[in-house]
Design a protein around this motif. Structure first.
Motif, PDB file in Angstrom:
ATOM      1  N   MET A   1       0.836  -1.202   0.000  1.00 25.13           N
ATOM      2  CA  MET A   1       0.000   0.000   0.000  1.00 25.13           C
ATOM      3  C   MET A   1       0.870   1.251   0.000  1.00 25.13           C
ATOM      4  SD  MET A   1      -3.300  -0.129   2.503  1.00 25.13           S
ATOM      5  CE  MET A   1      -2.482  -0.914   3.870  1.00 25.13           C
ATOM      6  N   ASP A   2       0.408   2.293  -0.696  1.00 22.95           N
ATOM      7  CA  ASP A   2       1.067   3.596  -0.637  1.00 22.95           C
ATOM      8  C   ASP A   2       0.333   4.436   0.400  1.00 22.95           C
ATOM      9  OD1 ASP A   2       3.211   3.697  -2.545  1.00 22.95           O
ATOM     10  OD2 ASP A   2       1.669   3.357  -4.085  1.00 22.95           O
ATOM     11  N   ILE A   3       1.061   4.844   1.410  1.00 20.18           N
ATOM     12  CA  ILE A   3       0.410   5.555   2.515  1.00 20.18           C
ATOM     13  C   ILE A   3       1.067   6.923   2.707  1.00 20.18           C
ATOM     14  CG2 ILE A   3      -0.164   5.460   4.984  1.00 20.18           C
ATOM     15  CD1 ILE A   3       0.313   2.309   4.641  1.00 20.18           C
ATOM     16  N   ALA A   4       0.229   7.964   2.805  1.00 24.48           N
ATOM     17  CA  ALA A   4       0.743   9.308   3.084  1.00 24.48           C
ATOM     18  C   ALA A   4       0.518   9.603   4.556  1.00 24.48           C
ATOM     19  CB  ALA A   4       0.000  10.337   2.239  1.00 24.48           C
ATOM     20  N   VAL A   5       1.562  10.064   5.236  1.00 20.48           N
ATOM     21  CA  VAL A   5       1.431  10.486   6.632  1.00 20.48           C
ATOM     22  C   VAL A   5       1.663  12.000   6.636  1.00 20.48           C
ATOM     23  CG1 VAL A   5       2.427  10.341   8.943  1.00 20.48           C
ATOM     24  CG2 VAL A   5       2.210   8.268   7.554  1.00 20.48           C
ATOM     25  N   ILE A   6       0.668  12.738   7.049  1.00 21.13           N
ATOM     26  CA  ILE A   6       0.817  14.199   7.068  1.00 21.13           C
ATOM     27  C   ILE A   6       1.147  14.623   8.496  1.00 21.13           C
ATOM     28  CG2 ILE A   6      -0.234  16.414   6.435  1.00 21.13           C
ATOM     29  CD1 ILE A   6      -2.038  14.946   4.506  1.00 21.13           C
ATOM     30  N   GLY A   7       2.339  15.198   8.670  1.00 18.21           N
ATOM     31  CA  GLY A   7       2.821  15.610   9.992  1.00 18.21           C
ATOM     32  C   GLY A   7       3.977  14.716  10.437  1.00 18.21           C
ATOM     33  N   GLY A   8       5.108  15.332  10.729  1.00 15.34           N
ATOM     34  CA  GLY A   8       6.315  14.583  11.116  1.00 15.34           C
ATOM     35  C   GLY A   8       6.673  14.759  12.576  1.00 15.34           C
ATOM     36  N   GLY A   9       5.640  14.769  13.464  1.00 11.85           N
ATOM     37  CA  GLY A   9       5.894  14.742  14.908  1.00 11.85           C
ATOM     38  C   GLY A   9       6.010  13.281  15.337  1.00 11.85           C
ATOM     39  N   PHE A  10       5.944  13.029  16.652  1.00 17.19           N
ATOM     40  CA  PHE A  10       6.125  11.661  17.143  1.00 17.19           C
ATOM     41  C   PHE A  10       5.008  10.711  16.682  1.00 17.19           C
ATOM     42  CE2 PHE A  10       9.636  13.141  19.632  1.00 17.19           C
ATOM     43  CZ  PHE A  10      10.437  12.010  19.729  1.00 17.19           C
ATOM     44  N   THR A  11       3.785  11.219  16.527  1.00 15.28           N
ATOM     45  CA  THR A  11       2.697  10.345  16.061  1.00 15.28           C
ATOM     46  C   THR A  11       2.977   9.899  14.624  1.00 15.28           C
ATOM     47  OG1 THR A  11       1.134  11.530  17.479  1.00 15.28           O
ATOM     48  CG2 THR A  11       0.185  10.178  15.748  1.00 15.28           C
ATOM     49  N   GLY A  12       3.284  10.877  13.760  1.00 18.08           N
ATOM     50  CA  GLY A  12       3.527  10.564  12.348  1.00 18.08           C
ATOM     51  C   GLY A  12       4.763   9.693  12.169  1.00 18.08           C
ATOM     52  N   SER A  27       5.113   7.824   2.750  1.00 22.21           N
ATOM     53  CA  SER A  27       5.723   9.156   2.570  1.00 22.21           C
ATOM     54  C   SER A  27       5.240  10.042   3.702  1.00 22.21           C
ATOM     55  CB  SER A  27       5.285   9.780   1.245  1.00 22.21           C
ATOM     56  OG  SER A  27       5.668   8.952   0.184  1.00 22.21           O
ATOM     57  N   ILE A  28       6.185  10.698   4.378  1.00 23.33           N
ATOM     58  CA  ILE A  28       5.824  11.668   5.431  1.00 23.33           C
ATOM     59  C   ILE A  28       5.927  13.060   4.831  1.00 23.33           C
ATOM     60  CG2 ILE A  28       6.502  12.673   7.650  1.00 23.33           C
ATOM     61  CD1 ILE A  28       7.558  10.088   8.569  1.00 23.33           C
ATOM     62  N   PHE A  29       4.919  13.888   5.092  1.00 14.91           N
ATOM     63  CA  PHE A  29       4.944  15.282   4.654  1.00 14.91           C
ATOM     64  C   PHE A  29       4.946  16.168   5.890  1.00 14.91           C
ATOM     65  CE2 PHE A  29       2.931  12.818   1.340  1.00 14.91           C
ATOM     66  CZ  PHE A  29       3.614  13.253   0.211  1.00 14.91           C
ATOM     67  N   GLU A  30       5.971  16.974   6.045  1.00 15.62           N
ATOM     68  CA  GLU A  30       6.105  17.837   7.223  1.00 15.62           C
ATOM     69  C   GLU A  30       6.306  19.277   6.756  1.00 15.62           C
ATOM     70  OE1 GLU A  30       5.965  17.920  10.696  1.00 15.62           O
ATOM     71  OE2 GLU A  30       6.455  20.022  10.281  1.00 15.62           O
ATOM     72  N   LYS A  31       5.505  20.174   7.304  1.00 15.22           N
ATOM     73  CA  LYS A  31       5.572  21.562   6.815  1.00 15.22           C
ATOM     74  C   LYS A  31       6.832  22.309   7.264  1.00 15.22           C
ATOM     75  CE  LYS A  31       2.530  23.891  10.175  1.00 15.22           C
ATOM     76  NZ  LYS A  31       3.411  24.669  11.001  1.00 15.22           N
ATOM     77  N   GLU A  32       7.365  21.923   8.424  1.00 14.20           N
ATOM     78  CA  GLU A  32       8.564  22.620   8.910  1.00 14.20           C
ATOM     79  C   GLU A  32       9.811  22.027   8.243  1.00 14.20           C
ATOM     80  OE1 GLU A  32       8.290  25.221  10.647  1.00 14.20           O
ATOM     81  OE2 GLU A  32       6.281  25.019  11.501  1.00 14.20           O
ATOM     82  N   SER A  33      10.944  22.694   8.443  1.00 12.83           N
ATOM     83  CA  SER A  33      12.195  22.197   7.843  1.00 12.83           C
ATOM     84  C   SER A  33      12.813  21.106   8.719  1.00 12.83           C
ATOM     85  CB  SER A  33      13.178  23.356   7.690  1.00 12.83           C
ATOM     86  OG  SER A  33      13.392  23.938   8.956  1.00 12.83           O
ATOM     87  N   PHE A  34      12.188  20.834   9.873  1.00  5.85           N
ATOM     88  CA  PHE A  34      12.723  19.837  10.812  1.00  5.85           C
ATOM     89  C   PHE A  34      11.599  18.884  11.220  1.00  5.85           C
ATOM     90  CE2 PHE A  34      11.636  23.885  12.784  1.00  5.85           C
ATOM     91  CZ  PHE A  34      10.604  23.503  13.616  1.00  5.85           C
ATOM     92  N   LEU A  35      11.990  17.723  11.727  1.00  2.00           N
ATOM     93  CA  LEU A  35      11.019  16.748  12.241  1.00  2.00           C
ATOM     94  C   LEU A  35      10.918  16.867  13.762  1.00  2.00           C
ATOM     95  CD1 LEU A  35      12.246  13.667  10.163  1.00  2.00           C
ATOM     96  CD2 LEU A  35      10.149  14.981   9.756  1.00  2.00           C
TER      97      LEU A  35
END
Ligand code: FAD
Length: 429
Positions: A1-12, A27-35
């Motif tokens: 499966m192709d899964i998108a995770v939006i948000g790169g905090g501890f949950t994502g 694929s994780i998508f994170e809006k900030e330049s850091f996780l």
């Protein structure tokens, strides 16, 4: 499966780690330049370790995150200490983190101390939060601990943290705070960043993709079972979408979500506070021995002072002392639009009064703002939490609004990420 995770905090990150381990393409998508989200860490030239933008520690019973550390081979990076927690009362700091310190605290008479001890013991041994979610924290604190203890200890903290929402906070929130607290606290060698980096590395190694500085601007259903995500001039189609971003941001991205279920509509009514910290890097300590200072004097413009280098050794930070001054604020509060220097100007006389005459030089200032960082647990909150699996096909929502009765914490973000991943692959835990 192709899964998108939006948000790169501890949950994502945890969800992505769990899913890639099971062989899915993530694929994780994170809006900030850091996780790392609210637990992100920063560093400076001359520092050996990272430090979080907002004060972070773990409890010794935070089993989900402790197991994750073990799983990633970081068990030996756990540091356990017993730093001092104190309360500011009549301009003096009193250690207030054990039965003995409660009994020597001069702010309460013998009866109030006894009632406070009963209150804390009751909450520690009471295994059920359900009977407490129908009454407010204030009702519980006054009825068992007494009015004097409420006014002296609890009221300034409750109202300082939740402001106008304080009278609505459910007793189950307070129960969770007392249940979870352990006398010893843990930290991760190198900061929480060590765990973030380990998760990043293993997700990549397992074939996952991580895109930082990436804001998803639309999520469109393209077939019965697939969605197309757009960012910048890019598009990609996924079989499953997991949103780990705050509820208001998720509803902005998928405006149909609140109308799919009455609990999703109820979720949109949950108030959230923003977190703000001002961090001072100094050549000498501002607080002498205390790690965590609860500021019970409501004339102060901040709620807590947290001396990180009274917990972790200053040698990891170039020999400098690091102290946070923290607040929870409603969206739109004037402090949230100030620069670090402007905030320091407001806070400075109060910070100075905590240093008991010690001379210190401010070497750097840092500021952190965590949007939607604290949901307000109002009465009967359990009835407002919808399932992680949303009524929209193949779409999942998991953020700190879902971890009730517990208060927000990286331990619960890890647990939630695992739960969401298992629901996505239809394996319940
Ligand atoms: C002041 C403070 C003190 C704390 N102290 C502790 C502590 O001592 N111990 C502890 O364990 N926990 C503590 N916590 C709580 C802990 O940090 C959080 O519970 C945990 O980090 C939440 O992780 P999360 O992934 O659920 O959410 P978040 O960390 O909020 O992650 C969500 C991510 O989504 C990203 N995002 C948002 N919108 C978008 C978008 N449109 N597109 C892409 N990405 C987006 C955000 O940038 C963020 O990285 C504290 C929190 C605060 C604010």
């Amino acid at each position: 499966m192709d899964i998108a995770v939006i948000g790169g905090g501890f949950t994502g990150l945890t969800a992505a780690y769990t899913l890639t381990k099971l062989g899915h393409r993530v694929s994780i998508f994170e809006k900030e330049s850091f996780l790392g989200g609210l637990a992100y860490g920063f560093t400076f030239p001359g520092w050996e370790w990272h430090m979080e933008g907002a004060y972070h520690h773990l409890f010794t019973n935070d089993n989900s995150i402790l197991s994750l550390l073990q799983d990633l081979g970081l068990k030996d990076d756990l540091i356990i200490k017993r730093p001092i927690t104190a309360s500011l009362w009549h301009s003096v700091m009193y250690q207030l983190d054990s039965p003995i310190s409660l009994f020597t605290f001069p702010g309460l008479g013998p009866v109030d101390k006894f009632r406070t001890a009963i209150l804390l013991a009751f909450l520690k041994v009471m295994p059920f939060w359900q009977p407490l979610e129908g009454i407010t924290a204030e009702q519980l604190l006054v009825s068992i601990g007494g009015k004097n203890a409420f006014t002296t200890i609890w009221e300034p903290l409750l109202y300082g943290k939740f402001g106008e929402y304080a009278p609505k906070v459910a007793a189950s929130w307070f129960w969770a705070r007392i249940q979870k607290r352990t006398p010893s606290l843990c930290y991760i060698r190198g900061g929480f960043h060590t765990l973030v980096e380990a998760l990043r590395a293993v997700i990549i190694k397992n074939g996952g993709t991580i895109l930082t500085s990436t804001v998803i601007h639309s999520v469109k259903r393209t077939s019965a079972d697939s969605y197309t995500l757009s960012w910048g001039s890019n598009k990609q189609t996924f079989d499953r979408i997991l949103l780990t971003i705050p509820t208001p941001a998720a509803f902005k991205l998928i405006p149909d979500l609140p109308s799919t279920d009455k609990r999703y509509a109820a979720l949109s009514a949950i108030p959230h506070l923003f977190a703000q910290t001002l961090i001072l890097e100094t050549d000498a300590p501002i607080l002498k021995d205390v790690y965590w200072l609860n500021v019970t004097d409501r004339s102060f413009p901040f709620l807590a002072a947290v001396a990180h280098t009274n917990f972790m050794d200053k040698t990891h930070y170039g020999g400098h002392h690091l102290t946070y001054f923290g607040n929870y604020l409603p969206q739109g509060h004037r402090y949230l639009s100030m620069t670090a220097q402007e905030l320091l100007k407001e806070f400075r006389p109060f910070i100075h009064s905590l240093s008991s005459g010690t001379r210190y030089k401010i070497l750097h200032t840092h500021m952190f703002i965590g949007p939607f960082a604290q949901p307000v647990h109002t009465r009967h909150y359990s009835q407002k939490i919808p399932p992680i699996t949303t009524p929209l096909p193949s779409t999942y929502l998991a953020n700190m609004d879902f971890i009730y009765p517990w208060d927000r914490g990286t331990n619960y973000a890890v647990e939630l990420g695992q739960r969401a991943a298992n629901l996505i692959v239809k394996k319940t835990i």
